[in-house]
Design a protein around this motif. Structure first.
Motif, PDB file in Angstrom:
ATOM      1  N   SER A 161       0.838  -1.204   0.000  1.00  0.00           N
ATOM      2  CA  SER A 161       0.000   0.000   0.000  1.00  0.00           C
ATOM      3  C   SER A 161       0.871   1.252   0.000  1.00  0.00           C
ATOM      4  O   SER A 161       2.074   1.186   0.298  1.00  0.00           O
ATOM      5  CB  SER A 161      -0.899   0.017   1.233  1.00  0.00           C
ATOM      6  N   ASP A 174       3.676  13.508  -0.836  1.00  0.00           N
ATOM      7  CA  ASP A 174       2.270  13.454  -1.243  1.00  0.00           C
ATOM      8  C   ASP A 174       2.112  12.636  -2.516  1.00  0.00           C
ATOM      9  O   ASP A 174       2.703  12.974  -3.549  1.00  0.00           O
ATOM     10  CB  ASP A 174       1.731  14.867  -1.482  1.00  0.00           C
ATOM     11  N   ARG A 187      -7.324  10.252  -6.653  1.00  0.00           N
ATOM     12  CA  ARG A 187      -7.480  10.337  -5.209  1.00  0.00           C
ATOM     13  C   ARG A 187      -6.819   9.110  -4.586  1.00  0.00           C
ATOM     14  O   ARG A 187      -7.388   8.028  -4.585  1.00  0.00           O
ATOM     15  CB  ARG A 187      -8.951  10.427  -4.825  1.00  0.00           C
ATOM     16  N   GLU A 189      -5.601   7.159  -1.569  1.00  0.00           N
ATOM     17  CA  GLU A 189      -5.701   6.953  -0.121  1.00  0.00           C
ATOM     18  C   GLU A 189      -4.502   6.135   0.373  1.00  0.00           C
ATOM     19  O   GLU A 189      -3.866   5.411  -0.410  1.00  0.00           O
ATOM     20  CB  GLU A 189      -6.999   6.213   0.213  1.00  0.00           C
ATOM     21  N   PRO A 190      -4.172   6.227   1.665  1.00  0.00           N
ATOM     22  CA  PRO A 190      -3.054   5.450   2.214  1.00  0.00           C
ATOM     23  C   PRO A 190      -3.197   3.946   1.987  1.00  0.00           C
ATOM     24  O   PRO A 190      -2.199   3.223   1.880  1.00  0.00           O
ATOM     25  CB  PRO A 190      -3.091   5.783   3.707  1.00  0.00           C
ATOM     26  N   SER A 191      -4.443   3.474   1.878  1.00  0.00           N
ATOM     27  CA  SER A 191      -4.682   2.036   1.702  1.00  0.00           C
ATOM     28  C   SER A 191      -4.571   1.582   0.240  1.00  0.00           C
ATOM     29  O   SER A 191      -4.670   0.386  -0.049  1.00  0.00           O
ATOM     30  CB  SER A 191      -6.074   1.675   2.229  1.00  0.00           C
ATOM     31  N   PHE A 192      -4.374   2.522  -0.680  1.00  0.00           N
ATOM     32  CA  PHE A 192      -4.298   2.180  -2.103  1.00  0.00           C
ATOM     33  C   PHE A 192      -3.171   1.176  -2.336  1.00  0.00           C
ATOM     34  O   PHE A 192      -2.031   1.392  -1.922  1.00  0.00           O
ATOM     35  CB  PHE A 192      -4.066   3.436  -2.946  1.00  0.00           C
TER      36      PHE A 192
END
Length: 217
Positions: A161, A174, A187, A189-192
């Protein structure tokens, strides 16, 4: 789109002119060498054989209507400086100049131009970065030691992730987007979860980006 003047159509000036045209802009190309002008004339909006140190010649080409001028003259420091001074007297606001030496750079910085370019030096830096970090496809400085980089995800990082990739980084990085084949994820997210051959675009300080480089190699 914009209108640009490129003064000096050597390898650097020609490459810049053709790329501006490819991006949909209008380009006035100027060089004192007729042979060089003829080689590129049919690929530009207007190509002219003219002395760029002659104010009347520049005005006849309607350079004042351009959004910006790129002075890419490399052989004569004097001609480059005189051309810049003429452009400034014509109230051209955005002037980018190719510098060929440290004295040239010093003079340009004192008379004031929008940007001074060192093509060989900048290309050398890009080559060094590519050799040092082969996983980085593209990178761009945005000032103040901040960079935007595009990273190719290899087998080493597939399945992890974003949060895991960046977990040991103290400074902020970022994630801007991920390109997966023809799909763009904006977009992040940290879980991507990253997949093999993803292109990940990150923004952060040079030191922070160096921190994660060993995890990508």
């Amino acid at each position: 789109m914009g209108q640009f003047a490129v003064i000096g159509l050597g390898r650097f000036g020609s490459a810049a002119s053709l790329e501006l045209m490819r991006l949909g802009h209008s380009v006035i190309g100027v060089d004192i060498n007729a042979k060089i002008v003829n080689q590129i004339a049919d690929q530009l909006t207007l190509a002219a054989v003219a002395d760029a140190t002659d104010e009347h010649a520049l005005k006849d080409l309607n350079i004042t209507a351009c959004d910006a001028a790129l002075v890419a003259m490399g052989e004569s420091l004097e001609a480059s400086i005189l051309c810049v001074l003429l452009l400034k007297s014509m109230d051209i606001k955005e002037i980018w100049v190719k510098a060929t030496s440290k004295p040239h750079h010093t003079i340009l910085s004192r008379i004031g131009v929008s940007r001074i370019i060192h093509p060989e030096e900048e290309m050398g830096m890009k080559v060094a970065q590519s050799l040092s970090y082969p996983m980085v496809n593209q990178y761009m400085s945005i000032g103040h030691s901040l960079y935007v980089v595009e990273i190719k995800i290899t087998e080493k990082c597939q399945g992890i992730s974003i949060a895991e990739l960046l977990k040991e980084v103290k400074d902020s990085i970022d994630p801007l987007l991920v390109r997966r084949k023809k799909t763009i994820f904006k977009r992040i997210e940290p879980s991507f979860t990253l997949e093999m051959d993803d292109s990940l675009v990150l923004a952060g300080s040079l030191n922070a980006l160096k921190t994660i480089a060993p995890r990508l190699a």
